[in-house]
Motif scaffolding. Structure first.
Motif, PDB file in Angstrom:
ATOM      1  N   GLY A   1      14.983  -0.376  15.531  1.00  0.00           N
ATOM      2  CA  GLY A   1      16.399  -0.517  15.221  1.00  0.00           C
ATOM      3  C   GLY A   1      16.660  -1.312  13.964  1.00  0.00           C
ATOM      4  O   GLY A   1      17.755  -1.226  13.394  1.00  0.00           O
ATOM      5  N   PHE A   2      15.670  -2.091  13.501  1.00  0.00           N
ATOM      6  CA  PHE A   2      15.875  -2.996  12.373  1.00  0.00           C
ATOM      7  C   PHE A   2      15.087  -2.580  11.128  1.00  0.00           C
ATOM      8  O   PHE A   2      15.155  -3.255  10.107  1.00  0.00           O
ATOM      9  N   ALA A   3      14.318  -1.485  11.212  1.00  0.00           N
ATOM     10  CA  ALA A   3      13.609  -0.950  10.040  1.00  0.00           C
ATOM     11  C   ALA A   3      14.600  -0.064   9.294  1.00  0.00           C
ATOM     12  O   ALA A   3      14.684   1.146   9.531  1.00  0.00           O
ATOM     13  N   PHE A   4      15.360  -0.662   8.407  1.00  0.00           N
ATOM     14  CA  PHE A   4      16.539   0.001   7.862  1.00  0.00           C
ATOM     15  C   PHE A   4      16.150   1.182   6.979  1.00  0.00           C
ATOM     16  O   PHE A   4      15.319   1.068   6.082  1.00  0.00           O
ATOM     17  N   PRO A   5      16.763   2.343   7.219  1.00  0.00           N
ATOM     18  CA  PRO A   5      16.447   3.530   6.419  1.00  0.00           C
ATOM     19  C   PRO A   5      16.949   3.389   4.987  1.00  0.00           C
ATOM     20  O   PRO A   5      17.921   2.703   4.713  1.00  0.00           O
ATOM     21  N   GLY A   6      16.272   4.049   4.078  1.00  0.00           N
ATOM     22  CA  GLY A   6      16.650   3.994   2.680  1.00  0.00           C
ATOM     23  C   GLY A   6      15.486   4.411   1.818  1.00  0.00           C
ATOM     24  O   GLY A   6      14.463   4.882   2.298  1.00  0.00           O
ATOM     25  N   THR A   7      15.644   4.253   0.516  1.00  0.00           N
ATOM     26  CA  THR A   7      14.603   4.586  -0.437  1.00  0.00           C
ATOM     27  C   THR A   7      14.140   3.313  -1.117  1.00  0.00           C
ATOM     28  O   THR A   7      14.955   2.539  -1.616  1.00  0.00           O
ATOM     29  N   TYR A   8      12.837   3.087  -1.114  1.00  0.00           N
ATOM     30  CA  TYR A   8      12.244   1.863  -1.643  1.00  0.00           C
ATOM     31  C   TYR A   8      11.158   2.203  -2.656  1.00  0.00           C
ATOM     32  O   TYR A   8      10.334   3.087  -2.404  1.00  0.00           O
ATOM     33  N   GLU A   9      11.158   1.500  -3.770  1.00  0.00           N
ATOM     34  CA  GLU A   9      10.076   1.614  -4.735  1.00  0.00           C
ATOM     35  C   GLU A   9       9.152   0.423  -4.543  1.00  0.00           C
ATOM     36  O   GLU A   9       9.605  -0.722  -4.573  1.00  0.00           O
ATOM     37  N   VAL A  10       7.882   0.675  -4.339  1.00  0.00           N
ATOM     38  CA  VAL A  10       6.957  -0.400  -3.998  1.00  0.00           C
ATOM     39  C   VAL A  10       5.697  -0.315  -4.843  1.00  0.00           C
ATOM     40  O   VAL A  10       5.270   0.777  -5.227  1.00  0.00           O
ATOM     41  N   PRO A  11       5.084  -1.455  -5.143  1.00  0.00           N
ATOM     42  CA  PRO A  11       3.755  -1.426  -5.758  1.00  0.00           C
ATOM     43  C   PRO A  11       2.768  -0.807  -4.778  1.00  0.00           C
ATOM     44  O   PRO A  11       2.891  -0.989  -3.561  1.00  0.00           O
ATOM     45  N   SER A  12       1.813  -0.079  -5.277  1.00  0.00           N
ATOM     46  CA  SER A  12       0.837   0.557  -4.397  1.00  0.00           C
ATOM     47  C   SER A  12      -0.008  -0.463  -3.654  1.00  0.00           C
ATOM     48  O   SER A  12      -0.663  -0.124  -2.658  1.00  0.00           O
ATOM     49  N   THR A  13       0.022  -1.727  -4.106  1.00  0.00           N
ATOM     50  CA  THR A  13      -0.756  -2.781  -3.446  1.00  0.00           C
ATOM     51  C   THR A  13       0.029  -3.491  -2.346  1.00  0.00           C
ATOM     52  O   THR A  13      -0.489  -4.412  -1.715  1.00  0.00           O
ATOM     53  N   SER A  14       1.269  -3.094  -2.105  1.00  0.00           N
ATOM     54  CA  SER A  14       2.088  -3.759  -1.090  1.00  0.00           C
ATOM     55  C   SER A  14       1.438  -3.647   0.285  1.00  0.00           C
ATOM     56  O   SER A  14       0.954  -2.585   0.676  1.00  0.00           O
TER      57      SER A  14
END
Length: 316
Positions: free
Chosen positions: A134-147
């Motif tokens: 319920g708290f993993a909010f949907p959306g679009t995220y740009e992340v470093p591949s090392t995250s």
């Protein structure tokens, strides 16, 4: 917004806001767990939230690819050296989110599950009771591949906390006579049951009306039954309805014990401010076209059920 701007904004939010928020507006970090804010801050520095809400997510990314053959949901797109884009649509269960994030990043699912269980480190609000569903909010995220999985999930929780704060979730729940968790559970039901976001306020009203009805009416929702059994589909079987799961809203009164998916901003807003109306039932009378109709009486409900069966026969 670049990473430095996001980090600067996050630090500014922590240090001072123009108008101080109530204590429970954002994240309530448990005492004795200082690493919680640390991971959330690392996530804010490492993960740039590109966009949230139904508009961008429902459109998707033109260059996105399907992950693991499971349909639109999470996409992994290289956007530059060492960076990927992750898109999570509304309404996915946590198990689906973690599976798709694993496929998109190449990190083992077990790592995401371990990170998901550390609610304090992720910055979950106290009313989440340590559970990420319920708290993993949907959306679009740009992340470093090392995250790391923890950094990615912490960024999703950070976005939830911001949306919850902007939407005045805690105070709004109090005004509605509910707890914040109850509102989020209602939002997850609304998200799962809505074929069209324009119907969300009415579906939320049905849920509120049935909960408030005297004597209380069982919600009788197939979506909660299927969630409790770890199944997917639009309709629960007769065997499913005999389940002793706490999510069986045919057998038990009141809300299920937790959210059944991760809702977006529209569903949360609908749960907080449902439409005004006497409805006690809703039926998706035309599943192919996503048409949902509402009824205030048992007789009206039976007519809508007949309409559904006629349309189902035509579709067959």
């Amino acid at each position: 917004m670049n990473i430095e701007d996001l980090l600067r904004e996050t630090l500014s939010d922590m240090a001072h806001e123009e108008q101080p928020p109530p204590p429970d507006r954002f994240v309530q970090v448990r005492r004795g767990r200082p690493r919680g804010r640390g991971l959330a801050l690392v996530a804010a520095a490492a993960v740039t939230a590109m966009a949230v809400g139904s508009t961008l997510v429902s459109q998707g990314l033109s260059s996105s690819r399907d992950v693991a053959g499971q349909g639109p949901g999470t996409a992994s797109v290289e956007t530059g050296r060492g960076r990927i884009t992750l898109t999570v649509r509304e309404g996915l269960r946590l198990s689906q989110v973690l599976e798709r994030l694993s496929a998109a990043t190449g990190r083992p699912q077990a790592e995401f599950w371990r990170a998901a269980k550390d609610g304090g480190a992720l910055g979950l609000p106290s009313y989440a009771r340590g559970a990420l569903e319920g708290f993993a909010f949907p959306g679009t995220y740009e992340v470093p591949s090392t995250s790391s999985p923890g950094e990615i999930l912490a960024a999703m929780v950070t976005r939830f906390n911001r949306v919850a704060g902007d939407g005045d979730l805690v105070a709004g729940a109090r005004r509605a006579g509910r707890t914040p968790l109850e509102i989020l559970i209602i939002a997850s039901i609304v998200q799962a049951e809505s074929a069209d976001k324009r119907d969300m306020p009415k579906i939320a009203r049905v849920v509120h009306n049935r909960l408030d009805h005297t004597p209380g009416l069982r919600l009788q929702l197939d979506s909660t039954v299927l969630y409790g059994l770890g199944k997917y589909g639009a309709k629960a079987s007769q065997e499913d309805l005999r389940s002793r799961s706490p999510y069986n809203t045919y057998a038990r009164r009141g809300l299920p014990p937790g959210p059944i998916c991760n809702p977006g901003a529209d569903a949360i807003a609908a749960a907080l401010k449902p439409a005004v109306g006497p409805w006690l039932h809703f039926v998706t009378t035309d599943p192919k076209r996503g048409v949902t109709k509402f009824a205030a009486s048992e007789a009206e409900f039976l007519e809508l059920t007949k309409e559904y069966r006629r349309n189902l026969g035509k579709a067959g």
